[in-house]
Write an enzyme that holds these catalytic residues in place. Structure first.
Site, PDB file in Angstrom:
ATOM      1  N   SER A 180      -9.726   1.876   2.957  1.00  0.00           N
ATOM      2  CA  SER A 180      -8.878   2.660   2.095  1.00  0.00           C
ATOM      3  C   SER A 180      -7.839   1.848   1.330  1.00  0.00           C
ATOM      4  CB  SER A 180      -8.142   3.697   2.957  1.00  0.00           C
ATOM      5  OG  SER A 180      -7.288   3.047   3.877  1.00  0.00           O
ATOM      6  N   SER A 199     -10.014  -0.626   7.061  1.00  0.00           N
ATOM      7  CA  SER A 199      -9.472  -0.512   5.702  1.00  0.00           C
ATOM      8  C   SER A 199      -8.799  -1.745   5.120  1.00  0.00           C
ATOM      9  CB  SER A 199      -8.488   0.639   5.624  1.00  0.00           C
ATOM     10  OG  SER A 199      -9.202   1.844   5.553  1.00  0.00           O
ATOM     11  N   LYS A 254       0.863  -1.183   0.000  1.00  0.00           N
ATOM     12  CA  LYS A 254       0.000   0.000   0.000  1.00  0.00           C
ATOM     13  C   LYS A 254       0.901   1.235   0.000  1.00  0.00           C
ATOM     14  CE  LYS A 254      -3.871   1.989   2.669  1.00  0.00           C
ATOM     15  NZ  LYS A 254      -4.761   1.789   3.845  1.00  0.00           N
TER      16      LYS A 254
END
Ligand code: GLN
Length: 485
Positions: free
Chosen positions: A151, A175, A76
Site C-alpha cells: 500500500s 506494503s 506516507k
C-alpha cells in the site's frame, strides 16, 4: 544531484556545496513537473518545506547537523503530522488535519529532515497496488500503465522517480517490500516493536510497522537510525538500547549462512523473477556466503491466516470512524444509527468495507473459535517455522513479490489475486520479523525485481550489511526509470 543518496547529499550539505533550500527547491520542482503523471503525492506544501529547509540551513551553519539534516523527505499519508492533512488515502479522512505529530514524524523533525509532502497510499493501507486510494491510483515510474505496488505505492514511486531522496512507509503484510520490489527501490520493514506506532493510523495493530524507502541499503540504515527506538506512548514499543544500524555495513559476507526456503522457489514464482533472485543469491555466494535449504512448512497458510487476523483487527480499529469524533459525516440522516450507516458507507471504499465485513464476521459469536482463534494458533506455528529456520542460517533470501509490476486494473476485480501478491512477505509480518527488499535485476518488460532478505528478530543491522555488500557489487539500485531526468 537529484539522483544522489542521502549520504552523498549530506556530505554536499556539510561541505557547503549545496544548501538545504537549494535541494528542497530542486525536489519541489521535480514534484511539480513529474508528479502530475504519477500521483505519488496527496499533499505537497512548498511553504512548510522551505521553512524547514531554512531552519536546517541555520542548523548546518552552526555545525549541529545530523546525517538527515536538510534532506528532503516524504511521509506516507498515515503518519500524523501536525498541521498537515493526514488522509490515509480515504474519503473518511480527506479533510482531516492532524493536531499532533506521530513519533516517526517527530523523530525526523528532530533530526532536521525537511518534510516536503505526504504520499499516496491504498485506503487505510489495504491493498497491494495503490488502486484503492480515494485520491486515485499511483502510476509506476517504470511504466505508467502499471501499478507501483502497495500500500505504500506513493512513497515507492516518489523515491523511484527521484521526487524525494527517501520516504517512510508502513508494512502490515508487505506494503514496503512489495512496492520496493515493483519500483526498483530499497525498502525495509523493521522488527515489530522497533519503530513506534504512535500517531500512525492503525490498520492491523499486531502487524503494522513503520519503515523506510531509499535508494540504497546504506540510506535505509540512516533512516532507521532516526526512526527506531523506544517510545513509551506505544505499548508494543520495545525498550532496547539505541543502536547504529550502519555499524556493520562494511563487514564482508564470508561465512554468512543464507537460508533458502524451499516453499519460496515453486511454480508460484514467475520465471523472470526467479531468474533475477537466483542470480542475486549467486552473487552472495561469490562473496563467500554459503546457502542452506530451509523449510517453512506452514508458508501456504500465511495468506489465509493474515486475511482472518488483519481484517479482524481492522474492523475493531476502524470502528472509531463514526462521523462523531473526526473525519467525514454524512450530510443527511434520520437518526444516530442512520448517521453511522451513511457516514461509513460514504466514507469507506469497497476494499475497506470488505475487510470490515470479514473482520466482524470472524470475530462474531459462533465463528470466533472456528476462524479467529484458529488463525492465531496457526500464526504461532508460522513464527515457530522461522525460529527453526534461523537455527540453520543467519538470513533468509527469496523473492519479495511473485511477479513484476502488473497493469493498472488487472487485479482489481479479483481480491484473492491481489492478496496473493503478498505471498512472500506476509509470513514475516505474522512472525513479527524484519524484512527488506533491494533491486536485483529486471524481469519481463524491463521491469524491476526485488531480492527479499529476512532477518531474525532485531537483526536489521546484519540484513542491511548483506544488502549493502550486494549493492557494492551490483548497480541495479542505481538504475532509474527512463524519462525522469
Ligand atoms: N497487501 C496487504 C493488504 O492488503 C498488506 C498491506 C500492508 O502491508 N499495509 O492487507
Amino acid at each position: 544531484m537529484f539522483d544522489l543518496t542521502i549520504s552523498a547529499l549530506a556530505s554536499l550539505l556539510r561541505d557547503r556545496k549545496a544548501s538545504s533550500e537549494e535541494l528542497t527547491r530542486l525536489f519541489l520542482g521535480r514534484i511539480a513537473r513529474l508528479d502530475p503523471g504519477l500521483n505519488a503525492f496527496i499533499t505537497v506544501d512548498e511553504e512548510k518545506a522551505l521553512a524547514g529547509a531554512r531552519a536546517a540551513d541555520a542548523r548546518l551553519a552552526k555545525g549541529e547537523a545530523t546525517p538527515l539534516t536538510g534532506i528532503p523527505i516524504a511521509h506516507k499519508d498515515l503518519f500524523c503530522a501536525k498541521g498537515w492533512k493526514t488522509t490515509c488515502g480515504s474519503r473518511m479522512l480527506a479533510d482531516f488535519v492532524s493536531p499532533y505529530d506521530a513519533h516517526v514524524v517527530e523523530q525526523f523533525d528532530r533530526a532536521g529532515a525537511v518534510l516536503v509532502g505526504k504520499t499516496n497510499m491504498d485506503e487505510f493501507a489495504m491493498g497491494s497496488s495503490n488502486e484503492s486510494s480515494h485520491f486515485g491510483p499511483v502510476r509506476n515510474p517504470w511504466d505508467r500503465a502499471r501499478v507501483p505496488g502497495g500500500s505504500s505505492g506513493g512513497s515507492a514511486a516518489a523515491v523511484a522517480a527521484r521526487l524525494v531522496p527517501a520516504a517512510t512507509g508502513t508494512d502490515t503484510g508487505g506494503s514496503i517490500r512489495q512496492p520496493a520490489s515493483l519500483t526498483g527501490t530499497s525498502g525495509i520493514r523493521p522488527t515489530y516493536g522497533a519503530v513506534s506506532r504512535y500517531g500512525m493510523v492503525a490498520f492491523a495493530s499486531s502487524l503494522d510497522q513503520g519503515g523506510a524507502f531509499g535508494k540504497s541499503a546504506e540510506d535505509l540504515a540512516l533512516m532507521l537510525n532516526v526512526m527506531a527506538g523506544f517510545d513509551e506512548r506505544d505499548s508494543t514499543s520495545i525498550e532496547r538500547p539505541k543502536e547504529d544500524y550502519a555499524r556493520v555495513l562494511a563487514r564482508p559476507l564470508a561465512g554468512l549462512r543464507v537460508g533458502l526456503p524451499k516453499e519460496y522457489f515453486t511454480a508460484d514464482l514467475a520465471p523472470d523473477v526467479a531468474a533475477c533472485v537466483t542470480a542475486a543469491i549467486a552473487e552472495l555466494k561469490a562473496q563467500g556466503a554459503t546457502t542452506v535449504e530451509v523449510s517453512l512448512p506452514n508458508q501456504a497458510l500465511a495468506v489465509p491466516v493474515y486475511y482472518v487476523i488483519a481484517p479482524a483487527e481492522a474492523s475493531s480499529n476502524l470502528s472509531r470512524f463514526d462521523g462523531v469524533r473526526y473525519g467525514h459525516r454524512a450530510a443527511d440522516y434520520a437518526d444516530l444509527n442512520d448517521m453511522y450507516r451513511k457516514t461509513r458507507a460514504q466514507g469507506f471504499g469497497a476494499e475497506v468495507q470488505r475487510r470490515i465485513l470479514v473482520g466482524t464476521y470472524v470475530l462474531s459469536h459462533g465463528y470466533y473459535d472456528a476462524y479467529y482463534l484458529q488463525a492465531q494458533k496457526v500464526r504461532r506455528l508460522i513464527a515457530r517455522d522461522f525460529t527453526q529456520a534461523f537455527k540453520a542460517c543467519d538470513v533468509i533470501a527469496g523473492p519479495a513479490a511473485p511477479t513484476v509490476a502488473f497493469p493498472i486494473g488487472e487485479k482489481t476485480s479479483d481480491p484473492v489475486q491481489m492478496y496473493l501478491e503478498d505471498l512472500y512477505t506476509i509470513s514475516v509480518n505474522l512472525a513479527g520479523l524484519p524484512g527488506l527488499s533491494v533491486p536485483c535485476g529486471f524481469g519481463d518488460h524491463g521491469l524491476p525485481v526485488g531480492l527479499q532478505l529476512i532477518g531474525d528478530y532485531f537483526d536489521e543491522a546484519r540484513m542491511l550489511n548483506v544488502a549493502h555488500q550486494y549493492q557494492l557489487a551490483t548497480d541495479w539500485h542505481r538504475r532509474s526509470p527512463p524519462g525522469i531526468g
